[in-house]
Each structure stands twice: as structure tokens, then as C-alpha cells.
Design an enzyme around this catalytic site. Structure first.
Site, short mmCIF file in Angstrom:
data_model
loop_
_atom_site.label_atom_id
_atom_site.label_comp_id
_atom_site.label_asym_id
_atom_site.label_seq_id
_atom_site.Cartn_x
_atom_site.Cartn_y
_atom_site.Cartn_z
N LYS A 39 0.85 -1.21 0.00
CA LYS A 39 0.00 0.00 0.00
C LYS A 39 0.88 1.25 0.00
O LYS A 39 2.09 1.16 0.29
CB LYS A 39 -0.90 -0.02 1.24
CG LYS A 39 -0.15 0.04 2.57
CD LYS A 39 -1.05 -0.23 3.76
CE LYS A 39 -0.28 -0.16 5.06
NZ LYS A 39 -1.07 -0.67 6.20
N ARG A 137 -10.44 -0.36 14.92
CA ARG A 137 -10.44 0.34 13.64
C ARG A 137 -11.46 -0.40 12.77
O ARG A 137 -12.61 -0.52 13.16
CB ARG A 137 -9.01 0.34 13.06
CG ARG A 137 -8.76 1.37 12.00
CD ARG A 137 -7.28 1.46 11.60
NE ARG A 137 -6.79 0.26 10.95
CZ ARG A 137 -5.54 0.12 10.46
NH1 ARG A 137 -4.67 1.11 10.58
NH2 ARG A 137 -5.17 -0.99 9.88
N HIS A 171 -5.71 -7.33 12.99
CA HIS A 171 -4.53 -6.46 12.97
C HIS A 171 -4.13 -6.10 14.40
O HIS A 171 -4.99 -5.77 15.20
CB HIS A 171 -4.85 -5.20 12.15
CG HIS A 171 -3.64 -4.41 11.73
ND1 HIS A 171 -2.48 -5.00 11.27
CD2 HIS A 171 -3.42 -3.08 11.70
CE1 HIS A 171 -1.60 -4.05 10.97
NE2 HIS A 171 -2.14 -2.88 11.23
N ARG A 231 1.97 -11.03 7.07
CA ARG A 231 1.52 -9.84 6.34
C ARG A 231 2.41 -8.64 6.65
O ARG A 231 1.94 -7.60 7.09
CB ARG A 231 0.08 -9.57 6.82
CG ARG A 231 -0.84 -8.94 5.82
CD ARG A 231 -2.25 -8.89 6.38
NE ARG A 231 -2.37 -8.10 7.57
CZ ARG A 231 -2.97 -8.47 8.71
NH1 ARG A 231 -3.56 -9.64 8.80
NH2 ARG A 231 -3.00 -7.68 9.75
N TYR A 272 13.83 31.50 6.10
CA TYR A 272 12.57 32.10 6.54
C TYR A 272 12.50 32.15 8.07
O TYR A 272 12.91 31.21 8.75
CB TYR A 272 11.39 31.23 6.09
CG TYR A 272 11.07 31.29 4.62
CD1 TYR A 272 10.64 32.46 4.02
CD2 TYR A 272 11.16 30.13 3.85
CE1 TYR A 272 10.32 32.48 2.67
CE2 TYR A 272 10.83 30.14 2.50
CZ TYR A 272 10.41 31.32 1.91
OH TYR A 272 10.09 31.34 0.58
N CYS A 319 12.84 24.95 3.73
CA CYS A 319 11.92 25.62 2.80
C CYS A 319 11.21 24.58 1.95
O CYS A 319 11.45 23.38 2.08
CB CYS A 319 12.69 26.57 1.89
SG CYS A 319 13.83 27.67 2.75
N MET A 320 10.35 25.02 1.06
CA MET A 320 9.60 24.09 0.22
C MET A 320 10.54 23.25 -0.66
O MET A 320 10.38 22.03 -0.78
CB MET A 320 8.61 24.85 -0.67
CG MET A 320 7.69 23.95 -1.46
SD MET A 320 6.55 24.86 -2.52
CE MET A 320 5.45 25.60 -1.34
N ASP A 321 11.54 23.89 -1.24
CA ASP A 321 12.38 23.21 -2.23
C ASP A 321 13.86 23.16 -1.87
O ASP A 321 14.65 22.62 -2.63
CB ASP A 321 12.24 23.91 -3.58
CG ASP A 321 10.80 24.21 -3.92
OD1 ASP A 321 10.01 23.25 -3.90
OD2 ASP A 321 10.47 25.38 -4.16
C1 LIG Z 1 -0.25 -1.60 6.95
C2 LIG Z 1 -0.78 -2.89 7.38
C3 LIG Z 1 0.07 -4.00 7.56
C4 LIG Z 1 1.58 -3.88 7.51
O1 LIG Z 1 2.03 -3.26 8.68
P1 LIG Z 1 3.61 -3.21 8.98
O2 LIG Z 1 3.69 -2.66 10.35
O3 LIG Z 1 4.20 -2.28 7.97
O4 LIG Z 1 4.11 -4.58 8.85
C5 LIG Z 1 -0.49 -5.22 7.84
N1 LIG Z 1 -1.83 -5.35 7.96
C6 LIG Z 1 -2.68 -4.32 7.83
C7 LIG Z 1 -4.14 -4.55 8.00
C8 LIG Z 1 -2.20 -3.06 7.55
O5 LIG Z 1 -3.04 -2.03 7.43
#
Ligand SMILES: *Cc1c(COP(=O)(O)O)cnc(C)c1O
Length: 375
Positions: A39, A137, A171, A231, A272, A319-321
Site C-alpha cells: 500500500k 479500527r 490487525h 503480512r 525564513y 523551505c519548500m524546495d
Molecule cells: C499496513 C498494514 C500492515 C503492515 O504493517 P507493517 O507494520 O508495515 O508490517 C499489515 N496489515 C494491515 C491490515 C495493515 O493495514
């Protein structure tokens, strides 16, 4: 990359990524599947190149947060299974099915929506059920007084027509944190996960092919929780407190260049807001990187970067850049010299600590203006 364009870039080591994948793989129990979390553009590393490598290396699954991320992978030729961890509106059920994308289902109401739409299309959608065991969540509520209702709702969801319940997952909230409290909490989450799975099986006869709960923290610290698939995200990219245990290597090196160098007399204010004033005659370099590239402004005056021969303290507001660094002690650093913002020499943790954040956020913040250079 064309040398003339050298400004700021991110070197991504696919070799290190492959090494990390293989090292994690080797640590898993036999038969355990590997899902690579890609992701957020693979935590800034580039979702397509990372996914192509994982597909070729033999990973079993990929995970993204949303449909757009999944479609980017399909359009780029990724054919392996992809799980969407977040919400997809039910109107896209047809797209999910056509593209063979697995959707997370987080409550009965959404299961009903996906089911209705799949039936209307005369097709079936592959799903993974997500249980909320303490992250609070997404996921079916099942803790404490919600257990019975949670189990019932999971069974009802899995029995709906048009849905293929392939997997179940949860999770962890603190699997990557040290201390007894965190361990107790993680073990309680795991126990609840297993209890719900057992009740769903005994009461509803529903069994899942793929049970998974181990994020990076659990993959390393709780190997007994690997179940049918792990995962990991961060771990794969070579970051996290426990990368040492597996000998993992960071995959990203963020590099910039010195645009110009000037000498200032003592008492000269810089950038700045005039938040830095030279105390001595100072050889100041201007780096071609700013917060629009992903360098947090919050670390202005609080960090240093790795240059040839040593660390250059950053001075004045970022700064930005651009931003400024003191090169007085580093006479060998010249205009055009490369400076490592984070990477093998300048740990990303130095910057994330200074920014009161975690490496995840800095990796994701590397903006699209920064070319990724694969090696
Ligand atoms: C982002 C995420 C992971 C991976 O988490 P890490 O801490 O980067 O290993 C696994 N499962 C779910 C549901 C996540 O949202």
C-alpha cells in the site's frame, strides 16, 4: 538517471528487497504463505517495481489499501492475488470480480451490500473477513460482550450468496512495541482471533483457508502467530527495531545535492523566520531538497545529513524546495556533492525521532517529484 538532472532522488535497492523477502521467508514455518504489503506506493518504494519483484520471487499475496492501488498493479501486469485492506464502495463489486481482487469485509452490512451486487451480476467475489480484536479500527466487533454477535455476523456474512470467504484476519495494535503490557495485549488479541475462528467453525461450519494476523512486529516477535500467512510491510523494506534479528537491509536511500556554497560572517540570519543565526564565519551549503520533497519542516535546525567525510548540521527553516547545511567542518564537500538525507549512513530513525514520528511516515512522505532510481 541523467547526471545533468541530478537534484534529489531516492535510490531503491531491489537487491536488498529480494534479500529481505528471502530472509523473512526463511524464518517462516513450512507452508506459511507470504503477503507483501505494498500500500501507499509500497511505502514510497514504488508499488509496481516492488510488486513485480515479489511476484517473480514467489510471494503468495499482495495487499493494498484501496481499489485504485489494486488497479495500478493489475494494469502494470501483476497477476498474483491482491487483497484490499480498506473499504471499497459496493458499486465497484463488478470491477473487483473482473480484476480478481480480494475485498476485505468488515461488518455484516457491507457483506450484504457486496453479496447483493455480486448476485445481481451473477458472479462471486472473493473476500477476507476482518475481525476487530483490539485495534478498534475496521473489523467485526467481537471483544467482550460483542463475542456472540460477532461470531453470528461472521457466519451470516460467510453464508451469503455471491461471496467466497477465502480468509480471515485481524490487525495488532502493539505487536511492534516492547514491554510486558504490549505482549499481554498482543496475546489477548491473538487469543480472541483464534476463539472467534473456532466458534465460527464449530457453530457455523465455516472454515477459512487463510488465517492471518502477523504484521511486521508479530512476524519477528511472535513467530507462533504466523498461522497460514504473514503480512509484513515495513519489515520487507528493511526498517523496524527487529530488522537486525533477521539481517534485513534498508531498501531506500534518499539523496540530494549541494546547489551552491557561500561564506557568511558571524551574526548572519539564515532562511525564513530567521530561526538560525551564524555564530562564526560559516561555509553554508544550499541543498536541493525541501518539504515538498518530503523532508519534514518540523526537523528544521534539529537534524544532520551524511555528506562526504561527515555529518552536516541542517540550519534554519527547511523551505519548500531547499534547505541549508553547515559545511564549515566539511571542506571536501563541494557544489554538486551528494548528501544522504537518510539511508545506510544516516539512519531514518534519526530523522523520524527528530520529527516525533515513525519511519513509515517519512517513507510515505517522499513525494512524487522525487525520482525513484532502481538498482
Ligand atoms: C499496513 C498494514 C500492515 C503492515 O504493517 P507493517 O507494520 O508495515 O508490517 C499489515 N496489515 C494491515 C491490515 C495493515 O493495514
Amino acid at each position: 538517471m541523467n547526471d545533468l538532472q541530478k537534484r534529489t532522488w531516492a535510490e531503491i535497492s531491489l537487491e536488498n528487497l529480494r534479500h529481505n523477502y528471502e530472509a523473512i521467508r526463511k524464518s517462516l514455518p513450512a507452508g506459511c504463505r507470504f503477503l507483501g504489503v505494498v500500500k501507499a506506493d509500497a511505502y514510497g518504494h514504488g508499488a509496481l517495481p516492488v510488486s513485480r519483484l515479489l511476484q517473480e520471487a514467489g510471494a503468495d499475496y499482495l495487499a493494498v489499501s484501496c481499489l485504485d492501488e489494486a488497479l495500478e498493479l493489475r494494469r502494470g501486469g501483476i497477476t498474483m492475488p491482491i487483497l484490499i485492506l480498506g473499504h471499497t464502495p459496493y458499486a465497484y463489486t463488478g470491477t473487483l470480480i473482473e480484476e480478481n481482487i480480494t475485498q476485505t469485509v468488515t461488518c455484516l452490512a457491507k457483506a450484504l451490500e457486496y453479496s447483493t451486487e455480486a448476485v445481481r451480476l451473477g458472479k462471486e467475489l472473493k473476500i477476507h473477513i476482518k475481525l476487530d480484536t483490539g485495534m478498534s479500527r475496521l473489523g467485526f466487533l467481537c471483544a467482550g460482550g460483542y463475542f456472540e454477535e460477532g461470531v453470528d455476523n461472521v457466519i451470516r456474512s460467510c453464508r451469503l450468496p455471491g461471496l467466497i470467504p477465502e480468509g480471515v484476519y485481524t490487525h495488532f495494535a502493539v505487536s511492534d512495541e516492547p514491554g510486558e503490557d504490549s505482549e499481554v495485549y498482543t496475546r489477548a488479541q491473538f487469543k480472541l482471533f483464534m476463539d472467534v475462528i473456532a466458534a465460527v467453525k464449530s457453530r457455523g461450519g465455516v472454515e477459512f483457508l487463510i488465517r492471518h494476523c502477523a504484521n511486521s512486529g508479530a512476524t519477528v516477535s511472535y513467530p507462533e502467530m504466523a498461522l497460514d500467512m504473514v503480512r509484513p510491510g515495513l519489515l520487507l523494506y528493511g526498517y523496524g527495531d527487529s530488522t537486525g534479528k533477521l539481517g534485513l537491509l534498508p531498501c531506500m536511500r534518499l539523496v540530494t545535492t549541494v546547489s551552491t556554497i557561500k561564506f557568511y560572517e558571524p551574526g548572519t540570519s539564515v532562511s525564513y523566520g530567521r530561526r538560525f543565526t551564524t555564530q562564526r564565519r560559516t561555509r553554508m551549503g544550499v541543498l536541493a531538497v525541501g518539504y515538498a520533497d518530503g523532508l519534514p519542516r518540523l526537523i528544521s535546525n534539529k537534524c544532520s545529513f551524511a555528506a562526504k567525510g561527515g555529518f552536516a548540521p541542517q540550519r534554519g527553516s527547511i523551505c519548500m524546495d531547499m534547505c541549508m547545511v553547515d559545511l564549515t567542518e566539511l571542506p571536501q564537500v563541494d557544489v554538486g556533492s551528494e548528501v544522504e538525507l537518510f539511508g545506510p549512513v544516516n539512519s531514518i530513525y534519526k530523522l523520524s525521532d527528530a520529527a516525533h514520528t515513525i519511519p513509515y511516515e517519512l517513507l510515505c512522505a517522499v513525494s512524487k517529484r522525487v525520482p525513484r532510481v532502481y538498482e
